[in-house]
Design a protein around this motif. Structure first.
Motif, PDB file in Angstrom:
ATOM      1  N   GLY A  71       0.826  -1.210   0.000  1.00  7.52           N
ATOM      2  CA  GLY A  71       0.000   0.000   0.000  1.00  7.52           C
ATOM      3  C   GLY A  71       0.851   1.246   0.000  1.00  7.52           C
ATOM      4  O   GLY A  71       0.441   2.306   0.501  1.00  7.52           O
ATOM      5  N   ARG A 125       4.315   2.216   4.171  1.00 11.29           N
ATOM      6  CA  ARG A 125       3.488   1.020   4.296  1.00 11.29           C
ATOM      7  C   ARG A 125       2.128   1.326   4.904  1.00 11.29           C
ATOM      8  O   ARG A 125       2.019   1.972   5.932  1.00 11.29           O
ATOM      9  CB  ARG A 125       4.210  -0.026   5.151  1.00 11.29           C
ATOM     10  CG  ARG A 125       3.453  -1.336   5.291  1.00 11.29           C
ATOM     11  CD  ARG A 125       4.253  -2.332   6.082  1.00 11.29           C
ATOM     12  NE  ARG A 125       4.405  -1.921   7.475  1.00 11.29           N
ATOM     13  CZ  ARG A 125       3.515  -2.149   8.425  1.00 11.29           C
ATOM     14  NH1 ARG A 125       2.371  -2.774   8.133  1.00 11.29           N
ATOM     15  NH2 ARG A 125       3.728  -1.740   9.659  1.00 11.29           N
ATOM     16  N   LYS A 126       1.074   0.814   4.249  1.00 12.06           N
ATOM     17  CA  LYS A 126      -0.285   0.866   4.778  1.00 12.06           C
ATOM     18  C   LYS A 126      -0.886  -0.531   4.915  1.00 12.06           C
ATOM     19  O   LYS A 126      -2.039  -0.675   5.318  1.00 12.06           O
ATOM     20  CB  LYS A 126      -1.180   1.716   3.866  1.00 12.06           C
ATOM     21  CG  LYS A 126      -0.772   3.182   3.758  1.00 12.06           C
ATOM     22  CD  LYS A 126      -1.747   3.943   2.897  1.00 12.06           C
ATOM     23  CE  LYS A 126      -1.354   5.419   2.793  1.00 12.06           C
ATOM     24  NZ  LYS A 126      -0.053   5.601   2.117  1.00 12.06           N
ATOM     25  N   ASP A 127      -0.099  -1.538   4.545  1.00 18.91           N
ATOM     26  CA  ASP A 127      -0.586  -2.908   4.597  1.00 18.91           C
ATOM     27  C   ASP A 127       0.573  -3.836   4.942  1.00 18.91           C
ATOM     28  O   ASP A 127       1.748  -3.484   4.737  1.00 18.91           O
ATOM     29  CB  ASP A 127      -1.206  -3.295   3.244  1.00 18.91           C
ATOM     30  CG  ASP A 127      -2.026  -4.580   3.317  1.00 18.91           C
ATOM     31  OD1 ASP A 127      -2.249  -5.082   4.434  1.00 18.91           O
ATOM     32  OD2 ASP A 127      -2.440  -5.080   2.245  1.00 18.91           O
ATOM     33  N   GLU A 201      -6.625  -6.480   4.220  1.00 17.54           N
ATOM     34  CA  GLU A 201      -5.695  -5.355   4.304  1.00 17.54           C
ATOM     35  C   GLU A 201      -5.646  -4.834   5.731  1.00 17.54           C
ATOM     36  O   GLU A 201      -6.674  -4.642   6.375  1.00 17.54           O
ATOM     37  CB  GLU A 201      -6.135  -4.247   3.359  1.00 17.54           C
ATOM     38  CG  GLU A 201      -5.189  -3.059   3.328  1.00 17.54           C
ATOM     39  CD  GLU A 201      -5.596  -2.022   2.292  1.00 17.54           C
ATOM     40  OE1 GLU A 201      -5.112  -0.879   2.392  1.00 17.54           O
ATOM     41  OE2 GLU A 201      -6.402  -2.365   1.403  1.00 17.54           O
ATOM     42  N   SER A 202      -4.427  -4.624   6.237  1.00 18.43           N
ATOM     43  CA  SER A 202      -4.272  -4.178   7.621  1.00 18.43           C
ATOM     44  C   SER A 202      -2.856  -3.663   7.833  1.00 18.43           C
ATOM     45  O   SER A 202      -1.894  -4.212   7.285  1.00 18.43           O
ATOM     46  CB  SER A 202      -4.543  -5.344   8.581  1.00 18.43           C
ATOM     47  OG  SER A 202      -4.238  -4.979   9.910  1.00 18.43           O
ATOM     48  N   ARG A 203      -2.726  -2.603   8.615  1.00 20.04           N
ATOM     49  CA  ARG A 203      -1.400  -2.087   8.959  1.00 20.04           C
ATOM     50  C   ARG A 203      -0.725  -2.953  10.008  1.00 20.04           C
ATOM     51  O   ARG A 203       0.506  -2.976  10.112  1.00 20.04           O
ATOM     52  CB  ARG A 203      -1.497  -0.648   9.476  1.00 20.04           C
ATOM     53  CG  ARG A 203      -1.749   0.389   8.380  1.00 20.04           C
ATOM     54  CD  ARG A 203      -1.692   1.801   8.962  1.00 20.04           C
ATOM     55  NE  ARG A 203      -0.378   2.095   9.520  1.00 20.04           N
ATOM     56  CZ  ARG A 203       0.634   2.617   8.847  1.00 20.04           C
ATOM     57  NH1 ARG A 203       0.480   2.906   7.560  1.00 20.04           N
ATOM     58  NH2 ARG A 203       1.774   2.873   9.429  1.00 20.04           N
TER      59      ARG A 203
END
Length: 411
Positions: A71, A125-127, A201-203
């Motif tokens: 991401g 990074r967002k994922d 999708e998850s940080r």
């Protein structure tokens, strides 16, 4: 094509570079046997195929898919230009026979690629990446260190154990650790299955991430351990352990691989990857003196085929032609059949030495034909008409009605 698009999709640069490197790599044999190149080209050939062909395809894939899976922001134009220029310098040095210099530049090239990926992971990074991708990065790290080690070996000789180990990390780890990391995420799509590595999708670490991550880590560490076993002189156990790791890992982590029907030509071709890999390592372990030639069953029939298959999906997918990926693509049967023919042609001289020169040249010719045919047919896929999407009629308060239809091609 605008440079910004090339930066956003680096595979558009690196896949053609990889094809060029491979054609030059196989051309070394007819050039040598024709008296044009005096030096035995084995070392340069091996690097052009692994670092040039395999490395460019791996970097092209990671450079395109990596930022998206994180991401994060894509590679910049200067980065792509720098990485492409460096890979071009490696190819040039190898064609000139400057192997130690090429190893040194390879180490810096891969270090730069790792830096590009690391910046996206740390700052954008967002994922969380798929569970197997850290193993893919580990393969690049091992190849980076291995390249520097082999460059140093040309000046200060390493012990036989360490020299053999780092050669294996470069020539096999660079290819197979990324394959083991990416295969569970990507290959199920070729077989019409969902991937156990495709998570929400998850940080932060999503639920269900740790188990496939540990399985990938175990497979990757066992692969590296097999290199140590072989480097210690236990060639047969090392290669057979590697075959077992790949066979078990892919069989249990890639849904749909063990089937046969229900796929198009690309999926059918990819089902030959594991049998070719296992046959190459098992045969090389059984006939140890012939291992260099027999391992071409693994290099050509397995790593070459999977890279061409994955590249087909990447090129068509990022080119907006997902409809073609769902078509039969019967022409790809010729691609995987030709690659198996190349492998068989290269292996045969190991058992019939008197045909060695002719079959080296035949194998080089068949490989070149296969790569050019694949590139040509892939380009033709974009010329095929896009399907027209028609919306179904809906029933509202006033009765049946048709929505406004945009019948432009590709709408």
């Amino acid at each position: 094509m605008p440079l910004a698009r090339l930066a956003n999709e680096p595979h558009r640069v690196f896949f053609p570079l990889g094809i060029l490197a491979s054609i030059l790599g196989v051309a070394l044999w007819p050039l040598h046997f024709g008296g044009i190149l005096a030096a035995w080209p084995l070392e340069a050939h091996a690097r052009l195929m692994v670092v040039g062909f395999g490395g460019c395809f791996i970097v092209g894939f990671l450079g395109t898919a990596g930022p998206r899976l994180l991401g994060s922001f894509p590679w910049t134009t200067p980065e792509v230009v720098a990485h492409a220029t460096t890979s071009g310098a490696i190819i040039t040095l190898l064609m000139l026979g400057q192997v130690p210099a090429a190893d040194t530049v390879t180490g810096f090239w891969l270090a730069g690629v790792l830096a590009s990926l690391g910046v996206r992971f740390v700052f954008g990074r967002k994922d969380v990446p798929p569970p197997g991708f850290p193993i893919a990065v580990l393969g690049v790290v091992g190849a980076c260190i291995g390249s520097f080690a082999l460059a140093i070996h040309s000046v200060v000789h390493l012990s036989p154990l360490w020299h053999s180990f780092w050669r294996l990390m470069l020539f096999q780890g660079f290819l197979w650790l990324p394959i083991l990391g990416v295969a569970p995420y990507l290959l199920p799509r070729f077989f019409g299955k969902s991937s156990p590595h495709s998570l929400d999708e998850s940080r932060s670490i999503p639920r269900g991430w740790w188990r496939p991550f540990f399985i990938s880590v175990i497979a990757g560490l066992l692969m590296i351990y097999s290199f140590e076993v072989e480097a210690r002189g236990l060639l047969r156990p090392g290669m057979w352990l590697r075959a077992a790791v790949v066979g078990v890992s892919i069989a249990f982590s890639v849904p749909g691989w063990l089937g046969w029907g229900g796929v198009n030509a690309v999926g059918r071709g990819l089902r030959w990857v594991v049998p070719c890999a296992l046959a190459g390592w098992i045969a090389a372990g059984w006939f140890v003196p012939l291992r260099i030639g027999l391992l071409h069953g693994m290099f050509i029939g397995a790593t070459g085929l999977i890279m061409i298959g994955v590249a087909t999906r990447v090129v068509l997918g990022h080119g907006g032609r997902h409809d073609r990926l769902q078509s039969p693509m019967k022409w790809f049967h010729a691609v995987w059949a030709l690659l198996l023919l190349v492998a068989a042609t290269r292996i045969t001289p190991e058992f019939v030495p008197k045909i060695r020169i002719s079959h080296y040249i035949y194998a080089a010719s068949f490989w070149t034909i296969t790569m050019l045919f694949w590139a040509w047919r892939l380009r033709l896929e974009f010329a095929k008409p896009k399907p027209i999407k028609l919306l179904q009629p809906s029933f509202g308060r006033s009765g049946w009605r048709l929505p406004n239809l945009d019948l432009r091609r590709g709408a």
